[in-house]
Design an enzyme around this catalytic site. Structure first.
Site, PDB file in Angstrom:
ATOM      1  CB  SER A 128     -11.337  -7.927  -7.267  1.00 40.37           C
ATOM      2  OG  SER A 128     -11.289  -7.193  -8.464  1.00 40.37           O
ATOM      3  CG  HIS A 131      -9.230  -8.955  -3.501  1.00 44.64           C
ATOM      4  ND1 HIS A 131     -10.255  -8.706  -2.621  1.00 44.64           N
ATOM      5  CD2 HIS A 131      -9.257  -7.940  -4.405  1.00 44.64           C
ATOM      6  CE1 HIS A 131     -10.885  -7.597  -2.977  1.00 44.64           C
ATOM      7  NE2 HIS A 131     -10.300  -7.109  -4.059  1.00 44.64           N
ATOM      8  CE  LYS A 164      -9.368  -4.146  -2.019  1.00 43.59           C
ATOM      9  NZ  LYS A 164      -8.475  -3.938  -3.160  1.00 43.59           N
TER      10      LYS A 164
HETATM   11  C1  LIG Z   1      -8.089  -2.801  -4.008  1.00 42.39           C
HETATM   12  C2  LIG Z   1      -7.042  -3.130  -4.975  1.00 42.39           C
HETATM   13  C3  LIG Z   1      -5.990  -2.244  -5.227  1.00 42.39           C
HETATM   14  C4  LIG Z   1      -5.916  -0.881  -4.612  1.00 42.39           C
HETATM   15  O1  LIG Z   1      -5.544  -0.914  -3.283  1.00 42.39           O
HETATM   16  P1  LIG Z   1      -5.789   0.346  -2.348  1.00 42.39           P
HETATM   17  O2  LIG Z   1      -4.806   0.185  -1.269  1.00 42.39           O
HETATM   18  O3  LIG Z   1      -7.207   0.256  -1.842  1.00 42.39           O
HETATM   19  O4  LIG Z   1      -5.564   1.576  -3.165  1.00 42.39           O
HETATM   20  C5  LIG Z   1      -5.000  -2.649  -6.100  1.00 42.39           C
HETATM   21  N1  LIG Z   1      -5.055  -3.847  -6.717  1.00 42.39           N
HETATM   22  C6  LIG Z   1      -6.061  -4.705  -6.511  1.00 42.39           C
HETATM   23  C7  LIG Z   1      -6.071  -6.026  -7.212  1.00 42.39           C
HETATM   24  C8  LIG Z   1      -7.101  -4.376  -5.642  1.00 42.39           C
HETATM   25  O5  LIG Z   1      -8.100  -5.234  -5.456  1.00 42.39           O
END
Ligand SMILES: *Cc1c(COP(=O)(O)O)cnc(C)c1O
Length: 397
Positions: A185, A213, A245
């Site tokens: 990310s 992502h 996301k």
């Molecule tokens: C955003 C994210 C999460 C967490 O996901 P949520 O559903 O928002 O709790 C986990 N792993 C990665 C790589 C992320 O970017």
């Protein structure tokens, strides 16, 4: 008497003094290409809403309908009285979308990693993790009693070295688990999942990929990283993701074998002991899958804009690192410069936040931009123009 909670304000003051505290911005109205942030109308360049689905009419209509039909809460956890037909249907459709035998949803991606990883490995096992994995993976690993090893970022040869070392241990580890983000990310680079799967196979390790992502972004119609590398499904034991996301809603999930899903829901405490998704949330997630299957143009548009933006930033002379995805970091060096650039962009009507130490190395502070399929060509021109003017004003170009 001394206040036992006095540390709260002293620690907070220390954070503020070192500039490491978060200053929250207020978003008025929906997350859309043009939003109101702190009362100013700006172009949103840092949301995770890649495809604009959080404000898509089909998702909103599905959520509204679900509220009318089933209310705003599920009333329970899934194993007791909160297993609604919309949850079951969502998992069936997600599995089909992913081409997997089965899928399971959790309340969030964080709860998925924190709940499942400690059930896959325990005492006598080894978990091998990319050094830049997401915090929810790190916490999931910490909740397990397994030993930990870290390999160099996105380096399958180094992973192989770590696994070979583990293989020589006596007594042998009971189980091995390799876990990696799919798309990282902060840099927008992609884990070499094909080579990671090969290394894992050589040493009999399970593979767990967190594709938060990558979904809605990579692979055929946004099916994610397993599709991107055209891997046979059985080579990746756990494909984990989130609806928060590109799917535009909220909620975590896994896809894999039926055995994985049965085991996961019987063992993950974040699943067994946490309320199930409200009907409008599950219905909106279901509608998001419909939109992805029916309207592949959103993913194509995302990539068209991404390629144009990266090309323009590179031609202007910005350092955009090793990004291969719609996450494009504009690396400027120290934290102060990154903050100044973000402030200048905001004055020009572009909202993109700085990412600074300790989230990235001290000399790699950046503006992290995330492309959005709902932007028009004119919006993108405006963003590029703002980067050019602000970059020159700060003598970065
Ligand atoms: C955003 C994210 C999460 C967490 O996901 P949520 O559903 O928002 O709790 C986990 N792993 C990665 C790589 C992320 O970017």
């Amino acid at each position: 008497m001394r206040d036992p909670s006095a540390f709260l304000s002293t620690e907070q003051e220390a954070l503020v003094a070192s500039g490491l505290d978060w200053k929250l911005h207020a978003l008025g109205g929906p997350s859309a290409p043009w939003c109101e942030v702190d009362g100013q109308r700006v172009l949103m360049l840092c949301s995770n809403n890649y495809l604009g689905l959080s404000n898509h009419p089909a998702l909103k209509a599905a959520a509204t309908r679900a509220i009318a039909e089933s209310g705003v809460g599920s009333g329970s956890v899934r194993p007791i009285a909160g297993n609604m037909s919309v949850h079951v249907e969502l998992e069936r459709r997600l599995a089909r979308f992913k081409g997997a035998e089965a899928s399971l949803t959790y309340s969030s991606g964080f709860a998925t990693n924190a709940g499942l990883i400690p059930q896959l490995v325990g005492e006598g096992d080894l978990v091998v993790s990319d050094e830049l994995n997401h915090g929810s993976i790190i916490d999931g690993v910490r909740l397990s009693k397994a030993e930990r090893a870290v390999y160099r970022h996105a380096d399958a040869a180094d992973l192989e070295r770590v696994l070979a070392e583990a293989d020589r241990r006596a007594p042998a580890y009971r189980r091995l688990l390799v876990v990696t983000d799919g798309v990282f990310s902060m840099d927008g680079d992609i884990a070499p999942l094909d080579r990671i799967a090969s290394a894992a196979e050589r040493f009999g390790a399970m593979v767990y990929v967190d594709d938060a992502h990558g979904e809605g972004v990579l692979g055929e119609g946004g099916r994610g990283i397993v599709s991107h590398f055209k891997l046979r499904r059985e080579r990746v034991h756990v494909e984990m993701g989130t609806f928060s996301k590109a799917f535009g809603v909220v909620g975590g999930h896994i896809s894999g074998s039926r055995a994985l899903v049965d085991y996961a829901f019987n063992r993950s405490r974040t699943w067994l002991l946490s309320g199930s998704a409200p009907p409008p949330v599950a219905a909106a997630c279901l509608a998001a899958i419909d939109v992805l299957e029916r309207e592949p143009q959103h993913v194509e548009r995302l990539w068209t804009l991404t390629r144009r933006f990266k090309k323009a930033m590179r031609e202007l002379g910005f350092d955009i690192g090793s990004s291969e995805t719609p996450i494009t970091p504009i690396i400027v060096g120290d934290s102060h410069t990154a903050r100044s650039l973000s402030d200048a962009l905001f004055r020009e009507g572009v909202f993109a936040l700085p990412i600074v130490f300790p989230m990235v190395a001290r000399d790699k502070a950046r503006i992290r931009t995330i492309m959005n399929a709902a932007l028009t060509d004119a919006d993108l021109d405006l963003a590029i123009g703002a980067f050019e003017r602000c970059g020159r004003a700060l003598k970065l170009l």
